[in-house]
Each structure stands twice: as C-alpha cells, then as structure tokens.
Design a protein around this motif. Structure first.
Motif, PDB file in Angstrom:
ATOM      1  N   THR A 133     -12.370   1.519  -6.019  1.00 27.56           N
ATOM      2  CA  THR A 133     -13.420   0.709  -5.395  1.00 27.56           C
ATOM      3  C   THR A 133     -13.237   0.654  -3.881  1.00 27.56           C
ATOM      4  O   THR A 133     -14.204   0.737  -3.118  1.00 27.56           O
ATOM      5  CB  THR A 133     -13.396  -0.727  -5.972  1.00 27.56           C
ATOM      6  N   LEU A 134     -11.985   0.527  -3.465  1.00 26.17           N
ATOM      7  CA  LEU A 134     -11.679   0.451  -2.031  1.00 26.17           C
ATOM      8  C   LEU A 134     -11.585   1.835  -1.388  1.00 26.17           C
ATOM      9  O   LEU A 134     -11.364   1.937  -0.175  1.00 26.17           O
ATOM     10  CB  LEU A 134     -10.352  -0.296  -1.822  1.00 26.17           C
ATOM     11  N   LYS A 135     -11.717   2.882  -2.233  1.00 26.76           N
ATOM     12  CA  LYS A 135     -11.629   4.281  -1.795  1.00 26.76           C
ATOM     13  C   LYS A 135     -10.272   4.612  -1.176  1.00 26.76           C
ATOM     14  O   LYS A 135     -10.152   5.509  -0.341  1.00 26.76           O
ATOM     15  CB  LYS A 135     -12.751   4.601  -0.800  1.00 26.76           C
ATOM     16  N   LEU A 136      -9.258   3.869  -1.607  1.00 27.00           N
ATOM     17  CA  LEU A 136      -7.913   4.138  -1.107  1.00 27.00           C
ATOM     18  C   LEU A 136      -7.311   5.383  -1.751  1.00 27.00           C
ATOM     19  O   LEU A 136      -6.330   5.938  -1.237  1.00 27.00           O
ATOM     20  CB  LEU A 136      -7.005   2.922  -1.363  1.00 27.00           C
ATOM     21  N   HIS A 137      -7.887   5.820  -2.862  1.00 34.26           N
ATOM     22  CA  HIS A 137      -7.389   7.040  -3.511  1.00 34.26           C
ATOM     23  C   HIS A 137      -7.780   8.289  -2.724  1.00 34.26           C
ATOM     24  O   HIS A 137      -7.314   9.391  -3.025  1.00 34.26           O
ATOM     25  CB  HIS A 137      -7.925   7.129  -4.949  1.00 34.26           C
ATOM     26  N   PHE A 171      -2.237   8.930  -0.520  1.00 33.77           N
ATOM     27  CA  PHE A 171      -2.337   8.746  -1.971  1.00 33.77           C
ATOM     28  C   PHE A 171      -1.492   9.807  -2.689  1.00 33.77           C
ATOM     29  O   PHE A 171      -1.684  11.009  -2.499  1.00 33.77           O
ATOM     30  CB  PHE A 171      -3.796   8.844  -2.425  1.00 33.77           C
ATOM     31  N   GLY A 172      -0.529   9.346  -3.479  1.00 32.61           N
ATOM     32  CA  GLY A 172       0.326  10.255  -4.243  1.00 32.61           C
ATOM     33  C   GLY A 172       1.448  10.869  -3.442  1.00 32.61           C
ATOM     34  O   GLY A 172       2.115  11.801  -3.914  1.00 32.61           O
ATOM     35  N   LEU A 173       1.682  10.360  -2.224  1.00 30.38           N
ATOM     36  CA  LEU A 173       2.734  10.926  -1.380  1.00 30.38           C
ATOM     37  C   LEU A 173       4.098  10.866  -2.075  1.00 30.38           C
ATOM     38  O   LEU A 173       4.923  11.776  -1.938  1.00 30.38           O
ATOM     39  CB  LEU A 173       2.784  10.157  -0.048  1.00 30.38           C
ATOM     40  N   THR A 214      -6.030   3.194  -9.722  1.00 31.69           N
ATOM     41  CA  THR A 214      -6.582   2.031 -10.423  1.00 31.69           C
ATOM     42  C   THR A 214      -8.039   1.823 -10.015  1.00 31.69           C
ATOM     43  O   THR A 214      -8.516   2.411  -9.039  1.00 31.69           O
ATOM     44  CB  THR A 214      -5.782   0.767 -10.070  1.00 31.69           C
ATOM     45  N   ASN A 215      -8.729   0.989 -10.783  1.00 24.64           N
ATOM     46  CA  ASN A 215     -10.128   0.683 -10.447  1.00 24.64           C
ATOM     47  C   ASN A 215     -10.234   0.074  -9.050  1.00 24.64           C
ATOM     48  O   ASN A 215     -11.174   0.360  -8.302  1.00 24.64           O
ATOM     49  CB  ASN A 215     -10.717  -0.284 -11.483  1.00 24.64           C
ATOM     50  N   LYS A 216      -9.257  -0.775  -8.727  1.00 27.76           N
ATOM     51  CA  LYS A 216      -9.284  -1.426  -7.422  1.00 27.76           C
ATOM     52  C   LYS A 216      -9.152  -0.401  -6.300  1.00 27.76           C
ATOM     53  O   LYS A 216      -9.881  -0.448  -5.302  1.00 27.76           O
ATOM     54  CB  LYS A 216      -8.151  -2.454  -7.330  1.00 27.76           C
TER      55      LYS A 216
END
Length: 509
Positions: A459-463, A468-470, A454-456
């Motif tokens: 923005t938070l660079k959590l991707h 991420f995607g585990l 998501t954009n959020k």
C-alpha cells in the motif's frame, strides 16, 4: 464590589441586617414568613446594635464596602425555603469581587464562617458578632486599595526586613558559600576533617537565608516572584497573611507598622556574625593549601597560553573524536598532551584573583575535572611557551591518522551472527534510515530489508524501493539486531518512531 442591589432585601424591623438569597436558583427574597426566622433576626439585630454601641464602631465604612444604603451593616443569607442560613458570610467574599444579580450568593464553605450562629448562647453570639464586625471593618479598610497595591506594599516591606537587607548586603559572601559548598575543589583541599566541619557549619549558617524565596530576593521585571499568591486577613492582629505555594513561602504583613514578619524569625545579628565566621574559616583552610592556589594560577596561565591557538585546537579535537569513532574506542589524547590539556581546560573557568577573600575567588572557579591537578606537572613539562607551531603539527598528524583509519568500501564494519556487513553495506542501510527512518517504525524498516511484501508495504509502495530485499537472506531477528548494533556504535539514533542517522554517520558518509 459589594452586594448587588437587585438581590438584597431589607426589613425595617431589622435595620442593621441586609438579607441576600443564597443558592444558585434562589434569586430573590419575597418575605420573612416564619416566626422562628423573625425571632432569630430580631435577636441578631439587637446583638449587632449592642456591639456597635459598646465598641463605638464607625460602621459607615462597612456600608460603603458592601455598597448598601441605610443603617444595615451585616449581610445575612436567606435560603430558598425562606429560612435563615445559619452561617454568617465572610467579608473576604466581597473583596475585589463583582457579584452577579442573576442568581443568589454561591453556597460554598469558603465564603462563610464555621460557627452556626443560630445555636449560640447570648454571650457566644455577642462575641461572634463582635468578631465578625471587626473582620468587616478591617476588610472595608483593605478594600480602599487594590490587590496590586497591597502586594506592592508587602513586597516593599519584605525588602525592608532586616534579614533580607542583610542578605542583600552580604550577597557575594552568601553566594560564594553556597557555590563553594558544592564545588569539586573541596575534594582536593588538604585537611578533609576541617573541610567536613566547615560544610557542617554551612548548613547551620545558611538556614536563615535559605528560608527566603530566591525569586523574591532576585525578581525579574515584576516585583516578587510573579506566581499567584493567596491573601488571608486577620483583623485581630491587623495583618495580611501572604502565601505563595510555588515558592513554599508565607509571611505576615502588619498593616499599621507597614512591615512584615516571617513564620520563623532569626536573630539577624547572630546571622551576620556567623557569616563573617564561616568566611574566615574557609579562608583559613584555603591559606593552608598554598600548593593548590599556586596550581590554579599555573592552570590559568596555561589556559591563557592556549587561547591564541583555540581555532586549531578545536579542529584537532573534532578530528581526534572522529578517529575514535572510526576505531570504536574511547576518546583518548594521551599521546597529545597539548590536546589533552586543551580538552580538560576549555570548559574550566579560572578568573584572575581580584578579591582578598579566598572564598570569593575560589567560588568563582568552575572546574568539573579535578584530574587536571594530577596532570599539571606533565603538561608543564611538555607544553612550550609558544604553542602555535605545535598545535599546527598536531592537527597535521591527526588529519594524516584520520586518512589511515577511514573506512574502505570493503572494510567489515559490523558482524551479526557470522554475517558480515561491509562499509558499502552499512551505507545502504544508513541510506534507508536517512530517507525513511523517522517516518516508519523499526519493524517496517526490518520488513523492507527482509523483502517481506506485506499488504502495508505494498500500500505504501515500499516494496518498490531499492532497499527492498537487500538482506533477504537474513532472518528478521538478525536484522533487528543489526539496527541495535548500529545504534550502539553511534551510527543511528533512536527516535519516537524509528531511527535517524547520527551526526557521526552524516560526517562519515
């Protein structure tokens, strides 16, 4: 304290009256122009003079109290329209109170009497003015000392009250009765009908003492309770009514006698006799329970016997609890009587008997789990006199068992809708919770595991995180259920925002 000189107005035609403006924007009195006001003040002045003469009042103390010069003794408020305010001012308004000269007296119901003196007959006015002057005389006397002085006098008089003195004299018995009335030991005493009757009598016997405020009886560094108190004054009875709303308590201090009385007074001698009786009644019940008294002595002996091995037993308990968490089972020490006994007795308090009164002794015993009495025979059979070697053996066994139940990386820990999570998988999710769990709400954690960019999240660079995607092949609702299951099994704890890992998870990881 008193009337500010800058706002007062005196007229030689009404020597016993001092006028003061009332109302915030009414700063001063220029004249008394209306005929009605002049007649009213003249009538009031004559009434004041008549009361002073009739009762031979020493009104000089009132002048000192109000800080006014000349013969005037009674303040009368004047409204902005140059009309007399129809209610006389209460003397409490001037007590320990500094008034401003910048504006008139506040127009509040609390500072004035409820009687409209302009509508009274001559007889009614005489009575009202007489009562008001008595109030001013009484408050003038009160004003000679500070509020703190009177509160101290009230507290000291409270402590001298016969019921309070009886309370202090009988505090050990009173405390014992109240404690015993709530004790779990009552449920194991024989003859429950006698116990029920005793408890019924407790409510009657304790009522006088329960009416007294705890914080007045056992104050800390300050006298009485430390709460804000309101004082009301009764010139007719010459009493100060002291009330504490926090304690829900009020009493009357009698100035002349330097003593207090309560709203409800009790027969102190009867209260004393009832205390003696209620203690005797309980002691009689306890003496019919010889077996229970003997068991308490045995439990105390066992607790003392375990004391040298406390450190080993505490460690054993921690290991046993960890084993239960691994096995996802309730804690049970059935196969280890020694550990079971220690767990049940470690919080119990069974002091040595130092009083001849069973009530005093039994009330000092703290025992939350009364099942210990049923287990006592089993414990006595299995606990050796020297427990230390056995405790060491128990700890060794438990550590060995812990090694057996520890999770392997491939062990399936949780299954959600047919989707299995191994110990390694769970550890990765717990890592995510450890680093980000308390910073983000749960739906954000779900999106990270689902790989929803998501954009959020961008923005938070959590991707960009390793989580991420585990669980990208899991529906988001199943990931939410995973968090619910992890919480249920004690791996994570719900926080105001998101989750944190539990102490158990921290130990396991």
């Amino acid at each position: 304290m008193g009337l500010p000189e800058g706002i007062t107005y005196q007229d030689e035609r009404y020597p016993f009256i001092v006028l003061a403006p009332i109302g915030k924007k009414n700063k001063q009195i220029r004249s008394i122009g209306h005929k009605f006001e002049r007649g009213l003040l003249s009538r009031l002045n004559d009434t004041i003079m008549g009361q002073i003469t009739l009762k031979n009042m020493d009104v000089s103390v009132i002048r000192s109290y109000l800080n006014i010069q000349g013969p005037a003794v009674l303040p009368v408020a004047f409204q902005k329209e140059e009309t007399v305010h129809p209610y006389l001012l209460r003397p409490e308004f001037f007590l320990w109170n500094t008034l401003s000269e910048e504006h008139g007296l506040p127009l509040k119901d609390s500072i004035q009497y409820e009687i409209d003196f302009t509508q009274l007959s001559a007889e009614q006015l005489h009575k009202h003015v007489g009562d008001v002057l008595e109030d001013y005389l009484f408050l003038a006397e009160i004003s000679k000392h500070t509020r703190g002085y009177w509160l101290s006098k009230i507290y000291d008089a409270f402590q001298r009250h016969p019921l309070v003195q009886l309370y202090h004299k009988k505090t050990p018995v009173i405390d014992a009765v109240e404690t015993m009335n709530q004790s779990s030991l009552l449920s194991v005493l024989k003859y429950p009908e006698d116990v029920a009757y005793w408890r019924h009598r407790v409510d009657i016997v304790m009522r006088p003492f329960r009416s007294l405020p705890e914080k007045w009886l056992r104050p800390g560094q300050v006298k009485s309770c430390g709460h804000e108190k309101s004082l009301h004054f009764d010139s007719y009875h010459r009493t100060i009514h002291c009330q504490c709303e926090e304690c829900d308590f009020c009493m009357f201090y009698h100035v002349e006698e330097d003593c207090v009385s309560f709203v409800e007074e009790f027969d102190v001698e009867r209260s004393r006799k009832r205390l003696v009786t209620i203690e005797q009644q309980f002691n009689s019940i306890a003496q019919q329970n010889e077996k229970l008294l003997e068991q308490l002595g045995q439990l105390r002996g066992l607790k003392k016997q375990l004391a040298p091995a406390r450190k080993t037993l505490d460690e054993s308990l921690q290991v046993a609890q960890l084993i239960s968490r691994y096995q996802q089972a309730d804690e049970s020490f059935g196969e280890y009587p020694l550990l079971d006994m220690y767990d049940k007795l470690r919080e119990a308090h069974i002091p040595a008997r130092q009083s001849t009164s069973e009530l005093i002794w039994l009330s000092s015993i703290r025992m939350d789990d009364i099942q210990v009495f049923k287990k006592l025979p089993h414990w006595l059979e299995h606990v050796p006199e020297n427990v230390y070697p056995m405790t060491s053996h128990v700890l060794e066994e438990l550590n060995s068992k812990l090694d057996e139940v520890r999770y392997e990386d491939s062990d399936v820990i949780i299954t959600i809708k047919g989707r299995a999570m191994t110990y390694v998988d769970v550890q990765q999710v717990l890592d995510l919770v450890y680093y980000y769990g308390s910073d983000y709400p749960v739906h954000t954690l779900v999106q990270i595991l689902a790989g929803k960019a998501t954009n959020k999240l961008r923005t938070l660079k959590l991707h960009e995180t390793r989580w991420f995607g585990l669980l990208s092949d899991w529906p988001e609702k199943y990931i939410q259920k995973l968090f619910n299951q992890l919480e249920k099994q004690g791996w994570i704890m719900k926080q105001q925002k998101g989750y944190s890992i539990s102490e158990f998870a921290d130990e396991v990881m």
